[in-house]
Design a protein around this motif. Structure first.
Motif, PDB file in Angstrom:
ATOM      1  N   PHE A 138       1.493   3.434  -8.507  1.00  0.00           N
ATOM      2  CA  PHE A 138       0.586   3.405  -8.920  1.00  0.00           C
ATOM      3  C   PHE A 138      -0.820   3.383  -8.534  1.00  0.00           C
ATOM      4  O   PHE A 138      -1.288   3.299  -9.711  1.00  0.00           O
ATOM      5  CB  PHE A 138       0.953   1.610  -8.171  1.00  0.00           C
ATOM      6  CG  PHE A 138       2.274   0.956  -8.897  1.00  0.00           C
ATOM      7  CD1 PHE A 138       1.994   0.511 -10.193  1.00  0.00           C
ATOM      8  CD2 PHE A 138       3.641   0.724  -8.196  1.00  0.00           C
ATOM      9  CE1 PHE A 138       3.206  -0.256 -10.240  1.00  0.00           C
ATOM     10  CE2 PHE A 138       4.430   0.016  -8.977  1.00  0.00           C
ATOM     11  CZ  PHE A 138       4.192  -0.350  -9.916  1.00  0.00           C
ATOM     12  N   ALA A 139      -0.744   3.986  -7.503  1.00  0.00           N
ATOM     13  CA  ALA A 139      -2.100   4.280  -7.062  1.00  0.00           C
ATOM     14  C   ALA A 139      -2.650   5.905  -8.145  1.00  0.00           C
ATOM     15  O   ALA A 139      -3.849   5.765  -8.165  1.00  0.00           O
ATOM     16  CB  ALA A 139      -2.169   5.077  -5.292  1.00  0.00           C
ATOM     17  N   LYS A 140      -1.695   7.032  -8.311  1.00  0.00           N
ATOM     18  CA  LYS A 140      -2.431   7.467  -9.452  1.00  0.00           C
ATOM     19  C   LYS A 140      -2.262   7.337 -10.744  1.00  0.00           C
ATOM     20  O   LYS A 140      -3.484   7.917 -11.410  1.00  0.00           O
ATOM     21  CB  LYS A 140      -0.881   8.525  -9.127  1.00  0.00           C
ATOM     22  CG  LYS A 140      -0.740  10.097 -10.159  1.00  0.00           C
ATOM     23  CD  LYS A 140       0.071  10.729 -10.192  1.00  0.00           C
ATOM     24  CE  LYS A 140       0.094  12.302 -11.375  1.00  0.00           C
ATOM     25  NZ  LYS A 140       1.014  12.945 -11.025  1.00  0.00           N
TER      26      LYS A 140
ATOM     27  N   VAL B 211       7.155  -3.284  -4.526  1.00  0.00           N
ATOM     28  CA  VAL B 211       8.004  -2.557  -3.851  1.00  0.00           C
ATOM     29  C   VAL B 211       9.598  -2.592  -3.750  1.00  0.00           C
ATOM     30  O   VAL B 211      10.834  -1.706  -4.132  1.00  0.00           O
ATOM     31  CB  VAL B 211       8.608  -3.269  -1.926  1.00  0.00           C
ATOM     32  CG1 VAL B 211       9.369  -2.528  -1.396  1.00  0.00           C
ATOM     33  CG2 VAL B 211       7.233  -3.264  -1.075  1.00  0.00           C
ATOM     34  N   THR B 212      10.332  -3.956  -4.351  1.00  0.00           N
ATOM     35  CA  THR B 212      11.363  -3.928  -5.007  1.00  0.00           C
ATOM     36  C   THR B 212      11.702  -3.985  -6.566  1.00  0.00           C
ATOM     37  O   THR B 212      12.323  -4.510  -7.036  1.00  0.00           O
ATOM     38  CB  THR B 212      12.387  -5.362  -4.736  1.00  0.00           C
ATOM     39  OG1 THR B 212      10.772  -6.395  -5.185  1.00  0.00           O
ATOM     40  CG2 THR B 212      12.211  -5.492  -3.253  1.00  0.00           C
ATOM     41  N   MET B 213      10.173  -3.753  -7.495  1.00  0.00           N
ATOM     42  CA  MET B 213      10.030  -3.977  -8.757  1.00  0.00           C
ATOM     43  C   MET B 213      11.414  -2.975  -9.381  1.00  0.00           C
ATOM     44  O   MET B 213      11.516  -1.955  -8.926  1.00  0.00           O
ATOM     45  CB  MET B 213       8.690  -3.205  -9.320  1.00  0.00           C
ATOM     46  CG  MET B 213       8.782  -3.239 -11.178  1.00  0.00           C
ATOM     47  SD  MET B 213       6.875  -3.174 -10.965  1.00  0.00           S
ATOM     48  CE  MET B 213       5.825  -4.295 -10.364  1.00  0.00           C
ATOM     49  N   ASN B 214      11.809  -3.275 -11.006  1.00  0.00           N
ATOM     50  CA  ASN B 214      12.775  -2.197 -11.703  1.00  0.00           C
ATOM     51  C   ASN B 214      12.430  -1.224 -11.618  1.00  0.00           C
ATOM     52  O   ASN B 214      11.011  -1.809 -12.148  1.00  0.00           O
ATOM     53  CB  ASN B 214      13.604  -3.341 -12.669  1.00  0.00           C
ATOM     54  CG  ASN B 214      13.017  -3.388 -13.774  1.00  0.00           C
ATOM     55  OD1 ASN B 214      12.316  -3.089 -13.960  1.00  0.00           O
ATOM     56  ND2 ASN B 214      13.370  -5.137 -13.959  1.00  0.00           N
TER      57      ASN B 214
ATOM     58  N   ALA C 128       0.648  -1.204  -0.067  1.00  0.00           N
ATOM     59  CA  ALA C 128      -0.132   0.118  -0.009  1.00  0.00           C
ATOM     60  C   ALA C 128       0.751   1.101  -0.065  1.00  0.00           C
ATOM     61  O   ALA C 128       0.116   2.175  -0.355  1.00  0.00           O
ATOM     62  CB  ALA C 128      -0.819   0.197   0.940  1.00  0.00           C
ATOM     63  N   GLU C 129       1.525   1.284   0.788  1.00  0.00           N
ATOM     64  CA  GLU C 129       2.698   2.558   0.732  1.00  0.00           C
ATOM     65  C   GLU C 129       3.409   2.578  -0.726  1.00  0.00           C
ATOM     66  O   GLU C 129       3.362   3.403  -0.570  1.00  0.00           O
ATOM     67  CB  GLU C 129       3.962   1.608   1.980  1.00  0.00           C
ATOM     68  CG  GLU C 129       3.419   1.723   3.263  1.00  0.00           C
ATOM     69  CD  GLU C 129       3.418   3.411   3.822  1.00  0.00           C
ATOM     70  OE1 GLU C 129       3.932   4.176   3.246  1.00  0.00           O
ATOM     71  OE2 GLU C 129       2.480   3.863   4.188  1.00  0.00           O
ATOM     72  N   ALA C 130       3.916   1.187  -1.113  1.00  0.00           N
ATOM     73  CA  ALA C 130       4.941   1.508  -2.186  1.00  0.00           C
ATOM     74  C   ALA C 130       3.973   2.174  -3.454  1.00  0.00           C
ATOM     75  O   ALA C 130       4.014   2.687  -4.359  1.00  0.00           O
ATOM     76  CB  ALA C 130       4.655   0.198  -3.187  1.00  0.00           C
TER      77      ALA C 130
END
Length: 409
Positions: free
Chosen positions: A53-55, A286-289, A45-47
């Motif tokens: 992503f949310a935007k 979170v860790t995705m490039n 959710a933070e990421a």
């Protein structure tokens, strides 16, 4: 084969939220499988906020299989594993909602689910009421643990949960996961919001698992072994079924799982969007490039997915060459956009692709006599049309898809 006809009497409501555009979100399954935790959802959710992503429009966080205890409580309720979810599902839903996001959960239309946790067969009303009380916004409903329940057709078992969700009074998105079993495009739209049209995807662009059938109308739908290219191939027969309110789901995306090249990930995203499949991320955001983040948040491709018309692209065999080039096209209606064409090189060498626009079904009707521009989305460059009304795409690399959006001037 059994036949099924749904007849709803007057006044009977079904759990259909009638989504105008395909849903967008993230699921735990592809990357984490049964290793789901409260902290994983919270960090995602933070990421969603920090990585855009949310935007971009992604709003569902979906907890897949593995959240439950192995047995129901004494009163029959499903229970969240207290080690994995120490604060409980309701508290997690509240946290997610405060970020402007929505929370989804998983169950099964059988006695057990895929991990042999309790399924919902026979407990539909109890479980639906529990999900609503927790503040759940989305239910993924699987078909793994039918066992004895599979003596009852999938449509019957999935319908029971639809009624149960509707009875809660809460707006809960209802996503079926029956792997294309019994051809759900003929019946699932009557009581669900999306439905899986094939067996599970796996992290491969072109290589299928053992025995996977490449067409939609086959009994081996490809359990846990369908490649990106085969999923696209199956949609040749199914894209015409896509419509607002019930979306054929090509499964969670494998973008960001380090299994494909950048061009292959672009192709993956382009077709999921243009074919109106739900856009559900299956990687660790979170860790995705950053390259994969940029693909998944490309606003032009997302605009194709979320286009107001809700019409999927269709395969154009007259412009395609089997095992070499695929051309697809379909109408758009958001803003000035009027049409989209996808040209994929899935052969063995870099190639040129020529597209005579007069041969693109539906293009002239969509454009009318209006002046228009053409943009290739991934390069973000204008594309010229020759005097012979042809677009020439030169040097299309293996695995690359050119996405052409036609817009009124």
């Amino acid at each position: 084969m059994w036949s099924f006809v749904l007849v709803a009497s007057a006044g009977v409501a079904l759990a259909v939220t009638n989504p105008k555009t395909p849903q967008m979100g993230w699921s735990t399954w592809n990357t984490f499988q049964y290793n789901v935790t409260q902290s994983l959802v919270e960090s995602t959710a933070e990421a969603f906020e920090t990585r855009g992503f949310a935007k971009a429009g992604y709003n569902y966080l979906l907890i897949d299989d593995g959240w439950q205890t192995e047995t129901r409580a004494a009163d029959g309720h499903q229970q969240a594993d207290p080690t994995k979810f120490p604060d409980g599902i309701a508290a997690l839903a509240d946290t997610v909602h405060k970020k402007g996001l929505k929370l989804g959960i998983y169950s099964d239309a059988g006695i057990y689910d895929c991990g042999f946790y309790p399924g919902s067969l026979g407990y539909e009303e109890l479980d639906a009421a529990q999900y609503a009380a927790w503040g759940i916004d989305y239910l993924k409903y699987d078909n793994c643990g039918g066992f004895e329940g599979n003596t009852r057709p999938p449509a019957e078992r999935f319908l029971a949960m639809s009624y149960a969700l509707e009875a809660t009074g809460r707006d809960i998105f209802y996503a079926l996961c029956e792997w294309g079993n019994q051809f759900p495009w003929f019946w699932a739209d009557q009581f669900s919001d999306s439905y899986r049209m094939s067996g599970d995807i796996h992290a491969s662009y072109a290589s299928d698992g053992s025995g996977v059938c490449t067409t939609a109308y086959c009994l081996n739908t490809g359990y846990a072994g369908v490649s990106v290219l085969t999923m696209i191939r199956k949609m040749r027969e199914l894209s015409g079924f896509q419509k607002p309110g019930a979306w054929a789901d090509m499964d969670m995306m494998e973008i960001g799982n380090n299994a494909m090249t950048t061009l292959e990930e672009q192709t993956h995203f382009s077709f999921w969007a243009a074919l109106k499949s739900p856009l559900i991320i299956g990687a660790n955001v979170v860790t995705m490039n950053q390259s994969s983040v940029d693909i998944l948040t490309n606003t032009d491709i997302i605009a194709v997915s979320q286009d107001a018309l809700g019409t999927a692209v269709s395969y154009l065999p007259g412009l395609s060459t089997e095992d070499a080039v695929q051309v697809w096209g379909g109408p758009l209606s958001s803003g000035k956009q009027r049409f989209v064409v996808l040209a994929l090189n899935y052969g063995n060498a870099t190639t040129d692709i020529s597209i005579p626009l007069a041969s693109v079904t539906g293009l002239s009707a969509a454009l009318g006599k209006n002046a228009y521009t053409v943009k290739e989305v991934w390069s973000n460059k204008a594309v010229s049309v020759s005097k012979s009304n042809t677009i020439a795409l030169t040097g299309v690399a293996v695995g690359q898809t050119k996405v052409l959006v036609f817009s009124e001037k």
